[in-house]
Write a protein that holds these residues in place. Structure first.
Motif, PDB file in Angstrom:
ATOM      1  N   ALA A 123      45.270  42.760  40.088  1.00 13.92           N
ATOM      2  CA  ALA A 123      45.011  43.771  39.457  1.00 13.92           C
ATOM      3  C   ALA A 123      44.265  43.617  38.250  1.00 13.92           C
ATOM      4  O   ALA A 123      42.915  43.790  37.384  1.00 13.92           O
ATOM      5  CB  ALA A 123      44.849  45.178  40.024  1.00 13.92           C
ATOM      6  N   GLY A 124      45.061  43.423  37.343  1.00 16.01           N
ATOM      7  CA  GLY A 124      44.840  43.448  36.035  1.00 16.01           C
ATOM      8  C   GLY A 124      44.215  42.399  35.338  1.00 16.01           C
ATOM      9  O   GLY A 124      43.567  42.398  34.565  1.00 16.01           O
ATOM     10  N   ALA A 125      43.961  41.443  35.800  1.00 18.81           N
ATOM     11  CA  ALA A 125      43.772  40.167  35.681  1.00 18.81           C
ATOM     12  C   ALA A 125      42.238  40.106  35.849  1.00 18.81           C
ATOM     13  O   ALA A 125      40.799  39.927  35.743  1.00 18.81           O
ATOM     14  CB  ALA A 125      44.701  38.601  36.503  1.00 18.81           C
ATOM     15  N   ILE A 126      42.159  41.080  37.110  1.00 25.32           N
ATOM     16  CA  ILE A 126      40.430  41.017  38.215  1.00 25.32           C
ATOM     17  C   ILE A 126      39.545  41.453  36.957  1.00 25.32           C
ATOM     18  O   ILE A 126      38.958  41.542  37.052  1.00 25.32           O
ATOM     19  CB  ILE A 126      40.584  41.232  39.120  1.00 25.32           C
ATOM     20  CG1 ILE A 126      41.620  40.281  39.990  1.00 25.32           C
ATOM     21  CG2 ILE A 126      39.751  42.085  39.773  1.00 25.32           C
ATOM     22  CD1 ILE A 126      41.748  40.953  41.821  1.00 25.32           C
ATOM     23  N   VAL A 127      40.288  42.509  36.777  1.00 23.26           N
ATOM     24  CA  VAL A 127      39.624  43.706  35.803  1.00 23.26           C
ATOM     25  C   VAL A 127      38.639  43.025  34.459  1.00 23.26           C
ATOM     26  O   VAL A 127      38.507  43.113  33.588  1.00 23.26           O
ATOM     27  CB  VAL A 127      40.456  45.020  35.530  1.00 23.26           C
ATOM     28  CG1 VAL A 127      39.283  45.866  34.377  1.00 23.26           C
ATOM     29  CG2 VAL A 127      40.613  45.812  37.530  1.00 23.26           C
ATOM     30  N   GLY A 128      40.149  42.200  33.765  1.00 14.86           N
ATOM     31  CA  GLY A 128      40.102  41.633  32.498  1.00 14.86           C
ATOM     32  C   GLY A 128      39.522  40.135  32.257  1.00 14.86           C
ATOM     33  O   GLY A 128      39.529  39.488  31.493  1.00 14.86           O
ATOM     34  N   GLU A 129      39.814  39.451  33.193  1.00 16.81           N
ATOM     35  CA  GLU A 129      38.717  38.551  33.757  1.00 16.81           C
ATOM     36  C   GLU A 129      37.933  38.129  32.784  1.00 16.81           C
ATOM     37  O   GLU A 129      36.835  37.901  31.839  1.00 16.81           O
ATOM     38  CB  GLU A 129      38.827  38.295  35.000  1.00 16.81           C
ATOM     39  CG  GLU A 129      37.912  36.434  35.200  1.00 16.81           C
ATOM     40  CD  GLU A 129      37.862  35.828  36.210  1.00 16.81           C
ATOM     41  OE1 GLU A 129      37.938  34.704  36.203  1.00 16.81           O
ATOM     42  OE2 GLU A 129      37.283  37.378  37.355  1.00 16.81           O
ATOM     43  N   ALA A 130      36.569  38.837  32.762  1.00 15.17           N
ATOM     44  CA  ALA A 130      35.355  39.228  32.620  1.00 15.17           C
ATOM     45  C   ALA A 130      35.215  39.368  31.207  1.00 15.17           C
ATOM     46  O   ALA A 130      34.827  38.742  30.132  1.00 15.17           O
ATOM     47  CB  ALA A 130      34.067  40.723  33.359  1.00 15.17           C
TER      48      ALA A 130
END
Length: 333
Positions: A123-130
């Motif tokens: 979840a952290g990687a998904i939100v922080g990707e952008a």
């Protein structure tokens, strides 16, 4: 003459989004050499505007082109024709690099909260990707911003290391919303964001979206089937039928004074929360014309329209004003 009388009236604010004559036609290929046999006209000459800090509801039956319209506006699908003026710039004319920079200001929340999340990313990687892709944060700062975003949508820091399959449907949609607001955009396409959720969770997500709109000054294109949800969150409503917008008005005006016969039929299907109240259900007759070969006359003519005339079978109606901020495509109005 007083100073107030000398003042020139302020010009109306320019809309955040203005769509003009937008079309999206999908080619149909047949034969050994896959030659183009024709086109499915999913979105066919659609125009509308969306103001800043406002929400436009887009409603209509399945297959009418709502999702295609939303994705074409963001250029997730390439438009066949038309203009998409976002903050004064035509998105349809931007090159790849200019469009990438403009994407910081427009996002989407998808309908399915599971398939829209990468199952191999936390979840952290998904939100922080952008944030990482656009170079806005890295390292400890990135982690701190991601944690803040997750907490803002009702999750916590301990959820950062979990994968999508470890969350419920409502939690997954909250992750999708956190991802959408990560870059602090101006405009978000909400593609039926609560239709896949339990009724008990839908209200929580709708209230979250409304809170975020007030906090960040967001504008929504809110695609939905549930007219009660649209009335709750939107300022204006556009009714779509077979790739075209047939009526658009303010929320109260459309619900209280619908004009197009298709709008009447949609509203008659909305459940009334009172068992003693009876509502006359309008059952449409006939079949939906093919989007591959739509008729050159009114597309609602073959659905048993009670208002139809000889003109309806000869010409195609276009949107015209029937009142302040109320337009309808019908010869009988």
């Amino acid at each position: 003459m007083s100073a107030a009388e000398n003042e020139t009236p302020a010009a109306p604010a320019a809309p955040l989004l203005e769509v003009r004559g937008l079309k999206k036609h999908f080619p149909v290929r047949k034969g050994l050499f896959s030659r183009v046999h024709g086109y499915v006209k999913a979105v066919d000459d659609v125009s509308f505007t969306l103001g800043r800090k406002s929400a436009l509801g887009l409603v209509g039956e399945s297959g009418c082109g709502k999702t295609t319209l939303g994705r074409t506006v963001l250029r997730l699908l390439e438009p066949t024709a038309g203009q998409i003026l976002f903050r004064g710039r035509d998105l349809a004319a931007l090159d790849a690099e200019s469009l990438r920079l403009e994407r910081r200001h427009m996002q989407i929340v998808f309908q399915d909260p599971y398939s829209s999340l990468n199952p191999r990313m936390t979840a952290g990687a998904i939100v922080g990707e952008a944030l990482a892709v656009h170079g806005l944060a890295q390292g400890a700062e990135l982690r701190e911003r991601v944690q803040g975003l997750l907490e803002r949508v009702g999750l916590s820091a301990e959820h950062m290391g979990r994968y999508p399959h470890e969350f419920s449907g409502g939690q997954r949609q909250r992750i999708g919303i956190a991802r959408a607001i990560a870059l602090n955009p101006d405009f978000i396409v909400c593609d039926e964001p609560v239709s896949a959720l339990d009724v008990s969770i839908q209200a929580q997500v709708i209230n979250l979206l409304m809170d975020l709109q007030g906090e960040f000054g967001l504008s929504y294109l809110f695609i939905a089937h549930d007219l009660a949800v649209v009335r709750h969150i939107c300022d204006r409503v556009a009714v779509m039928y077979m790739g075209k917008i047939v009526e658009v008005a303010s929320c109260d005006e459309l619900f209280n004074h619908p004009q197009h016969p298709y709008t009447h039929a949609l509203l008659s299907a909305v459940p009334v929360p009172d068992p003693k109240t009876k509502r006359a259900r309008i059952v449409l007759q006939g079949g939906i014309p093919s989007a591959f070969n739509p008729p050159g006359y009114c597309r609602f003519f073959d659905r048993g329209c009670a208002r139809c005339s000889a003109r309806c079978n000869q010409e195609e109606p276009h949107l015209h004003s029937v009142g302040p901020d109320h337009q309808v495509a019908c010869f009988a109005v």
